[in-house]
Design an enzyme around this catalytic site. Structure first.
Site, PDB file in Angstrom:
ATOM      1  N   ASN A 143       0.850  -1.189   0.000  1.00 24.45           N
ATOM      2  CA  ASN A 143       0.000   0.000   0.000  1.00 24.45           C
ATOM      3  C   ASN A 143       0.888   1.242   0.000  1.00 24.45           C
ATOM      4  O   ASN A 143       1.400   1.645   1.038  1.00 24.45           O
ATOM      5  CB  ASN A 143      -0.901  -0.040   1.253  1.00 24.45           C
ATOM      6  CG  ASN A 143      -1.802   1.168   1.355  1.00 24.45           C
ATOM      7  OD1 ASN A 143      -1.844   1.994   0.454  1.00 24.45           O
ATOM      8  ND2 ASN A 143      -2.524   1.274   2.467  1.00 24.45           N
ATOM      9  N   LYS A 169       0.011   4.157  -0.298  1.00 23.30           N
ATOM     10  CA  LYS A 169      -0.723   5.326   0.244  1.00 23.30           C
ATOM     11  C   LYS A 169      -0.513   6.524  -0.696  1.00 23.30           C
ATOM     12  O   LYS A 169      -0.407   6.326  -1.902  1.00 23.30           O
ATOM     13  CB  LYS A 169      -0.311   5.607   1.691  1.00 23.30           C
ATOM     14  CG  LYS A 169      -0.491   4.364   2.565  1.00 23.30           C
ATOM     15  CD  LYS A 169      -0.443   4.645   4.030  1.00 23.30           C
ATOM     16  CE  LYS A 169      -0.626   3.338   4.801  1.00 23.30           C
ATOM     17  NZ  LYS A 169      -0.699   3.530   6.236  1.00 23.30           N
ATOM     18  N   HIS A 178     -10.012   0.997   4.210  1.00 26.94           N
ATOM     19  CA  HIS A 178      -8.812   1.272   5.013  1.00 26.94           C
ATOM     20  C   HIS A 178      -9.173   2.272   6.114  1.00 26.94           C
ATOM     21  O   HIS A 178      -9.958   3.186   5.895  1.00 26.94           O
ATOM     22  CB  HIS A 178      -7.698   1.824   4.119  1.00 26.94           C
ATOM     23  CG  HIS A 178      -6.374   1.863   4.810  1.00 26.94           C
ATOM     24  ND1 HIS A 178      -6.062   2.824   5.744  1.00 26.94           N
ATOM     25  CD2 HIS A 178      -5.294   1.039   4.745  1.00 26.94           C
ATOM     26  CE1 HIS A 178      -4.838   2.581   6.204  1.00 26.94           C
ATOM     27  NE2 HIS A 178      -4.356   1.507   5.618  1.00 26.94           N
ATOM     28  N   GLU A 221      -6.096  -4.906  10.451  1.00 27.03           N
ATOM     29  CA  GLU A 221      -5.132  -3.845  10.729  1.00 27.03           C
ATOM     30  C   GLU A 221      -5.580  -3.067  11.967  1.00 27.03           C
ATOM     31  O   GLU A 221      -6.417  -2.156  11.857  1.00 27.03           O
ATOM     32  CB  GLU A 221      -5.063  -2.872   9.548  1.00 27.03           C
ATOM     33  CG  GLU A 221      -4.622  -3.488   8.242  1.00 27.03           C
ATOM     34  CD  GLU A 221      -4.011  -2.434   7.328  1.00 27.03           C
ATOM     35  OE1 GLU A 221      -2.835  -2.582   6.987  1.00 27.03           O
ATOM     36  OE2 GLU A 221      -4.704  -1.467   6.986  1.00 27.03           O
ATOM     37  N   GLY A 230       1.508   2.435  11.235  1.00 27.03           N
ATOM     38  CA  GLY A 230       2.511   3.498  11.227  1.00 27.03           C
ATOM     39  C   GLY A 230       3.094   3.848  12.587  1.00 27.03           C
ATOM     40  O   GLY A 230       3.821   4.826  12.726  1.00 27.03           O
ATOM     41  N   SER A 255       2.467  -1.839  10.851  1.00 27.63           N
ATOM     42  CA  SER A 255       3.866  -1.844  11.313  1.00 27.63           C
ATOM     43  C   SER A 255       4.574  -3.185  11.164  1.00 27.63           C
ATOM     44  O   SER A 255       5.508  -3.472  11.923  1.00 27.63           O
ATOM     45  CB  SER A 255       3.957  -1.386  12.779  1.00 27.63           C
ATOM     46  OG  SER A 255       3.595  -0.032  12.878  1.00 27.63           O
TER      47      SER A 255
HETATM   48  P1  PGA Z   1       2.129   0.450   7.953  1.00 28.63           P
HETATM   49  O1  PGA Z   1       0.727   0.646   7.195  1.00 28.63           O
HETATM   50  O2  PGA Z   1       2.729  -0.824   7.457  1.00 28.63           O
HETATM   51  O3  PGA Z   1       2.918   1.680   7.561  1.00 28.63           O
HETATM   52  O4  PGA Z   1       1.836   0.421   9.416  1.00 28.63           O
HETATM   53  C1  PGA Z   1      -0.099  -0.443   6.926  1.00 28.63           C
HETATM   54  C2  PGA Z   1      -1.366   0.055   6.276  1.00 28.63           C
HETATM   55  O5  PGA Z   1      -1.892   1.100   6.674  1.00 28.63           O
HETATM   56  O6  PGA Z   1      -1.893  -0.584   5.340  1.00 28.63           O
END
Ligand code: PGA
Length: 225
Positions: A6, A8, A83, A150, A156, A187
């Site tokens: 992802n 983002k 999400h 998640e 994050g 994470s």
């Molecule tokens: P992250 O994000 O791996 O940076 O924690 C995962 C996500 O939001 O899909």
């Protein structure tokens, strides 16, 4: 293993072109699904494609929206829906997410439905109800999809749940949706993958931050092989 990347809201055009070149050099047994920004989708060739979102409407007078039909025409095979960043910042509801899911399925795009509880919901012990509510939109959906658990407090932050906490939630999800693949997201990184991979129930990972760093991603994928 399924590993969904992802991106983002990251990677401008030149950055993305270089990034895809690096991704293509990675050798892995996992199935990589790249979910770039909408504007980068047309630049991808030779990697399985996902989107990060989809319109709840068909084509029409919906300024700024991208329909499932149009995604399909760009060879998009998967789409993240629900999400937590969209639930939070765009105020997407379970009803909106269900409409999106239906549009995806109608267009042969596999949804990656994100579910997860907030820190407060975890602490006050309402997380199972929240997760069941988020899964209830699948009640009359026949098609097998992918679910990504998640926890919002893990995204994050560098903090992940314990394996026991993940196993409890995965058992809950699999008891409700036995045919769906379930990913862990939040994470996941090179420091915690050895611990996470002890959990047999995990069918793969949804990666945010790590998706942007091909060298670190390669290390992660090597640990999964
Ligand atoms: P992250 O994000 O791996 O940076 O924690 C995962 C996500 O939001 O899909």
């Amino acid at each position: 293993m399924i590993v969904a990347l992802n991106n983002k809201s990251n990677l401008s055009k030149e950055e993305f072109i270089n990034y895809v070149e690096e991704l293509k050099k990675i050798n892995t047994n996992s199935t990589l699904i790249l979910c770039p920004t909408f504007i980068n989708i047309g630049l991808v060739d030779g990697i399985l494609l996902g989107s990060q979102n989809v319109s709840k409407f068909d084509d029409g007078a919906y300024t700024g929206e991208i329909s499932a039909k149009d995604l399909k025409s760009y060879n998009v095979k998967y789409s993240i829906v629900g999400h937590s960043e969209r639930r939070n910042y765009q105020k997407e509801t379970n009803e909106d997410i269900k409409l999106k899911l239906i549009k995806l399925i109608e267009n042969d795009i596999t949804p990656i439905l994100c579910i997860g509880e907030s820190k407060e919901e975890r602490d006050n012990n309402t997380y199972k109800e929240v997760l069941k509510e988020e899964l209830s939109i699948l009640d009359d959906i026949e098609k097998d999809i992918i679910i990504a658990y998640e926890p919002i407090w893990s995204i994050g932050t560098g903090i992940i749940p314990t394996n026991e906490e993940i196993i409890e939630v995965f058992n809950l999800i699999k008891s409700i949706c036995p045919n769906d693949k379930v990913l862990y997201g939040g994470s996941a990184n090179n420091d915690n993958i050895d611990t996470l991979k002890q959990i047999d129930l995990i069918d793969g990972y949804l990666l945010g931050g790590l998706s942007l760093k091909p060298d670190k991603l390669e290390e992660f994928l090597n640990k999964l092989n």
